[in-house]
Motif scaffolding. Sequence first.
Motif, PDB file in Angstrom:
ATOM      1  N   ALA A 463       6.818  32.539   5.560  1.00 32.02           N
ATOM      2  CA  ALA A 463       6.291  33.650   6.361  1.00 32.02           C
ATOM      3  C   ALA A 463       7.204  33.886   7.547  1.00 32.02           C
ATOM      4  O   ALA A 463       7.618  35.008   7.822  1.00 32.02           O
ATOM      5  N   ALA A 464       7.544  32.810   8.260  1.00 28.26           N
ATOM      6  CA  ALA A 464       8.483  32.885   9.383  1.00 28.26           C
ATOM      7  C   ALA A 464       8.877  31.476   9.780  1.00 28.26           C
ATOM      8  O   ALA A 464       8.024  30.589   9.858  1.00 28.26           O
ATOM      9  N   SER A 465      10.157  31.272  10.027  1.00 26.57           N
ATOM     10  CA  SER A 465      10.676  29.960  10.409  1.00 26.57           C
ATOM     11  C   SER A 465      10.946  29.949  11.908  1.00 26.57           C
ATOM     12  O   SER A 465      11.726  30.755  12.416  1.00 26.57           O
ATOM     13  N   ALA A 466      10.271  29.048  12.619  1.00 28.05           N
ATOM     14  CA  ALA A 466      10.453  28.902  14.062  1.00 28.05           C
ATOM     15  C   ALA A 466       9.834  27.576  14.480  1.00 28.05           C
ATOM     16  O   ALA A 466       8.998  27.020  13.755  1.00 28.05           O
ATOM     17  N   MET A 467      10.231  27.072  15.636  1.00 31.42           N
ATOM     18  CA  MET A 467       9.677  25.806  16.123  1.00 31.42           C
ATOM     19  C   MET A 467       8.155  25.859  16.198  1.00 31.42           C
ATOM     20  O   MET A 467       7.463  24.947  15.743  1.00 31.42           O
ATOM     21  N   GLU A 468       7.631  26.929  16.805  1.00 33.54           N
ATOM     22  CA  GLU A 468       6.185  27.026  16.985  1.00 33.54           C
ATOM     23  C   GLU A 468       5.465  27.173  15.657  1.00 33.54           C
ATOM     24  O   GLU A 468       4.360  26.633  15.481  1.00 33.54           O
ATOM     25  N   MET A 469       6.065  27.859  14.699  1.00 34.23           N
ATOM     26  CA  MET A 469       5.452  27.977  13.376  1.00 34.23           C
ATOM     27  C   MET A 469       5.321  26.599  12.728  1.00 34.23           C
ATOM     28  O   MET A 469       4.320  26.301  12.074  1.00 34.23           O
ATOM     29  N   SER A 470       6.331  25.740  12.918  1.00 34.51           N
ATOM     30  CA  SER A 470       6.269  24.384  12.376  1.00 34.51           C
ATOM     31  C   SER A 470       5.153  23.579  13.033  1.00 34.51           C
ATOM     32  O   SER A 470       4.438  22.823  12.372  1.00 34.51           O
ATOM     33  N   ALA A 471       4.994  23.740  14.352  1.00 34.69           N
ATOM     34  CA  ALA A 471       3.936  23.015  15.057  1.00 34.69           C
ATOM     35  C   ALA A 471       2.553  23.492  14.616  1.00 34.69           C
ATOM     36  O   ALA A 471       1.626  22.694  14.436  1.00 34.69           O
ATOM     37  N   ILE A 472       2.396  24.814  14.438  1.00 33.78           N
ATOM     38  CA  ILE A 472       1.130  25.364  13.951  1.00 33.78           C
ATOM     39  C   ILE A 472       0.822  24.832  12.556  1.00 33.78           C
ATOM     40  O   ILE A 472      -0.305  24.423  12.258  1.00 33.78           O
ATOM     41  N   SER A 473       1.834  24.825  11.686  1.00 29.85           N
ATOM     42  CA  SER A 473       1.644  24.314  10.328  1.00 29.85           C
ATOM     43  C   SER A 473       1.315  22.827  10.333  1.00 29.85           C
ATOM     44  O   SER A 473       0.511  22.351   9.526  1.00 29.85           O
ATOM     45  N   ALA A 474       1.928  22.082  11.261  1.00 30.91           N
ATOM     46  CA  ALA A 474       1.656  20.649  11.362  1.00 30.91           C
ATOM     47  C   ALA A 474       0.198  20.398  11.725  1.00 30.91           C
ATOM     48  O   ALA A 474      -0.463  19.530  11.141  1.00 30.91           O
ATOM     49  N   LYS A 475      -0.315  21.148  12.694  1.00 35.17           N
ATOM     50  CA  LYS A 475      -1.723  20.951  13.065  1.00 35.17           C
ATOM     51  C   LYS A 475      -2.641  21.377  11.939  1.00 35.17           C
ATOM     52  O   LYS A 475      -3.655  20.728  11.658  1.00 35.17           O
ATOM     53  N   ASN A 476      -2.293  22.476  11.260  1.00 34.92           N
ATOM     54  CA  ASN A 476      -3.110  22.928  10.132  1.00 34.92           C
ATOM     55  C   ASN A 476      -3.163  21.868   9.039  1.00 34.92           C
ATOM     56  O   ASN A 476      -4.234  21.578   8.488  1.00 34.92           O
ATOM     57  N   ALA A 477      -2.013  21.262   8.722  1.00 37.50           N
ATOM     58  CA  ALA A 477      -1.972  20.226   7.678  1.00 37.50           C
ATOM     59  C   ALA A 477      -2.747  18.982   8.106  1.00 37.50           C
ATOM     60  O   ALA A 477      -3.436  18.362   7.289  1.00 37.50           O
ATOM     61  N   ALA A 478      -2.626  18.597   9.383  1.00 40.54           N
ATOM     62  CA  ALA A 478      -3.370  17.433   9.870  1.00 40.54           C
ATOM     63  C   ALA A 478      -4.875  17.688   9.785  1.00 40.54           C
ATOM     64  O   ALA A 478      -5.648  16.797   9.400  1.00 40.54           O
ATOM     65  N   LEU A 479      -5.303  18.902  10.120  1.00 40.24           N
ATOM     66  CA  LEU A 479      -6.726  19.242  10.017  1.00 40.24           C
ATOM     67  C   LEU A 479      -7.186  19.274   8.559  1.00 40.24           C
ATOM     68  O   LEU A 479      -8.284  18.802   8.234  1.00 40.24           O
ATOM     69  N   LEU A 480      -6.354  19.821   7.682  1.00 39.02           N
ATOM     70  CA  LEU A 480      -6.696  19.810   6.255  1.00 39.02           C
ATOM     71  C   LEU A 480      -6.885  18.385   5.743  1.00 39.02           C
ATOM     72  O   LEU A 480      -7.855  18.080   5.033  1.00 39.02           O
ATOM     73  N   ALA A 481      -5.941  17.507   6.098  1.00 36.99           N
ATOM     74  CA  ALA A 481      -6.028  16.117   5.656  1.00 36.99           C
ATOM     75  C   ALA A 481      -7.314  15.468   6.155  1.00 36.99           C
ATOM     76  O   ALA A 481      -7.999  14.747   5.412  1.00 36.99           O
ATOM     77  N   TYR A 482      -7.646  15.731   7.395  1.00 40.91           N
ATOM     78  CA  TYR A 482      -8.852  15.144   7.998  1.00 40.91           C
ATOM     79  C   TYR A 482     -10.116  15.672   7.326  1.00 40.91           C
ATOM     80  O   TYR A 482     -11.004  14.893   6.944  1.00 40.91           O
ATOM     81  N   HIS A 483     -10.200  16.979   7.147  1.00 43.29           N
ATOM     82  CA  HIS A 483     -11.406  17.568   6.562  1.00 43.29           C
ATOM     83  C   HIS A 483     -11.566  17.180   5.102  1.00 43.29           C
ATOM     84  O   HIS A 483     -12.691  16.937   4.638  1.00 43.29           O
ATOM     85  N   HIS A 484     -10.460  17.122   4.352  1.00 48.94           N
ATOM     86  CA  HIS A 484     -10.553  16.679   2.963  1.00 48.94           C
ATOM     87  C   HIS A 484     -11.005  15.220   2.887  1.00 48.94           C
ATOM     88  O   HIS A 484     -11.833  14.858   2.036  1.00 48.94           O
ATOM     89  N   TRP A 485     -10.472  14.390   3.756  1.00 48.96           N
ATOM     90  CA  TRP A 485     -10.812  12.965   3.708  1.00 48.96           C
ATOM     91  C   TRP A 485     -12.303  12.742   3.989  1.00 48.96           C
ATOM     92  O   TRP A 485     -12.957  11.953   3.320  1.00 48.96           O
ATOM     93  N   TYR A 486     -12.819  13.457   4.969  1.00 50.60           N
ATOM     94  CA  TYR A 486     -14.227  13.275   5.344  1.00 50.60           C
ATOM     95  C   TYR A 486     -15.135  14.353   4.743  1.00 50.60           C
ATOM     96  O   TYR A 486     -16.297  14.471   5.125  1.00 50.60           O
ATOM     97  N   GLU A 487     -14.584  15.123   3.802  1.00 49.84           N
ATOM     98  CA  GLU A 487     -15.337  16.118   3.041  1.00 49.84           C
ATOM     99  C   GLU A 487     -16.042  17.141   3.940  1.00 49.84           C
ATOM    100  O   GLU A 487     -17.185  17.523   3.713  1.00 49.84           O
ATOM    101  N   LYS A 488     -15.311  17.602   4.961  1.00 44.03           N
ATOM    102  CA  LYS A 488     -15.821  18.643   5.854  1.00 44.03           C
ATOM    103  C   LYS A 488     -15.303  20.004   5.364  1.00 44.03           C
ATOM    104  O   LYS A 488     -14.525  20.674   6.051  1.00 44.03           O
TER     105      LYS A 488
END
Length: 505
Positions: A463-488
């Motif tokens: 979609a777009a490559s930039a430092m902030e885009m990577s940080a946003i994607s990192a938080k999104n992935a961390a939240l996905l991992a957390y919600h999947h693990w605890y089935e939220k």
Amino acid sequence: MWVPWTGSARLLLLLASMCRGLSSGSQELRYPPNRIAVIGAGIGGTSAAYFLRQKFGKDVLIDVFERGAVGGRLATVNLEGEDYEAGGAVIHPLNLHMKHFVKELGLSAPKSQGGLMGIYNGDEFVFEESSWYIWNFVKLLWHYGLNPLRMSMWVEEILDKFMRIYRYQAHDYAFSSSEGLLHALGGAEFLHMLNQTIDESMQKSGFSHKFINEIVTSVMRVNYGQGTNINGFVGAVSLAGADSGLWSVEGGNKLVCTGLLYASKAQLIPGTVISIEEKTRQNGRSGGSVKLYEVTYNSTSGLASDAYNIVLIATPLNRKIANITFLNFKPPIPEFSKPYQETVATFVHGHINASFFGYQDPSYFHLSGIFTIEDPKLFINSMGIVGPVKDRKDVLNPLLGPRVWKIFSPQPLTTEQMNFLFLSYDTTTVKTWLAYPHYSPPEKCPPIILHSRMYYLNSIEWAASAMEMSAISAKNAALLAYHHWYEKMDMIDQEDLHERLKTEL
């Protein structure tokens, strides 16, 4: 209707709880994960480690694999004893994750003071900035009418919608695809931008061909090494990156990565990841079986492997960048064959040849930044004076002696080309990057979820490559991992978040 807690009701609930506990998958999810792997220690990987630590707590072991230097595409080069930004160089004032990181890590972020810019078409400068603000304004009106003002408003409207991501993430909402994330921010408009060129997007919004060809093209070339055929969304990100108030981190932007790695209390494992394989092993906690990911890597001590509950991949899955093999996955992990754009950054300490750019009298040459439009005769995308990362004073008179120039080009510069650009030079250094995707809409982002607990951060780059885009994607992935693990699952892919969160205020 309210029902009293009878003894039989308690017994039924207890039995149901015990039955759920007998399932190896559910039993596993009652506890935090033992180990999480993050592959890549650039801004995406290190910010992912930071966010994972925030969500999963202090007891989870987090390993970060990196085959090169921490920082990835945030890197510096040394020229005559000074370090200069060679990768991601500037940060937008509205990049809230990067601003938070810098503050949290105690880093310094003075504003860049950039000098005057000109746009060169291969024969002459079609536009040159003046040090007099009023005269600049008059020249812009004369050349481009109200297009510059309209562009500022157009980009601001897009940014206003994009800024919603920070509220969503502050409330822990996550998205299972990059397209879903964009749709949650800007609806169908953002997806349309992903599937058409920035040229088409801006023409439909009424911008003139002259303005797009000269101003917009030159910004695309300096930021992404490509023209106005890139997708509309990354084009808008690029135009936002031409705004005032841009800044960099004192000492180098890569310090954010080393700081995040330290703050996450993750273990850095120097080595190249070779393969990832799903394995079934006995769970010591429950006595049942558990699915794990075995990560095999080459380290200084030889071939090694470790098993992880969750894996986040924060490096482009491109064979020229990260040649990782996925073993025994059903269905198989797809190949990502779309190319990355190569760009060459050349740093030169020397005297610029102003006559090459049409100046008969070099004393009139006052530019510290040269952008270019698309022309077969041009062998550079841009060039500009840069200051060392420990001294962010970018307003330098190019006539006061030799300066360090940073040149972006699609190919390495030849000796003949260097002699065209400079009257004399003494020191050079070159850094070649596969820096960002080669954009060619309609764009299809790779999946974020590669497997049940394996996530791909670099999906967002399409979609777009930039430092902030990577940080946003990192938080999104961390939240996905957390919600999947605890089935939220109610925290993933929710619709109408903008309206829903407004009513919660």
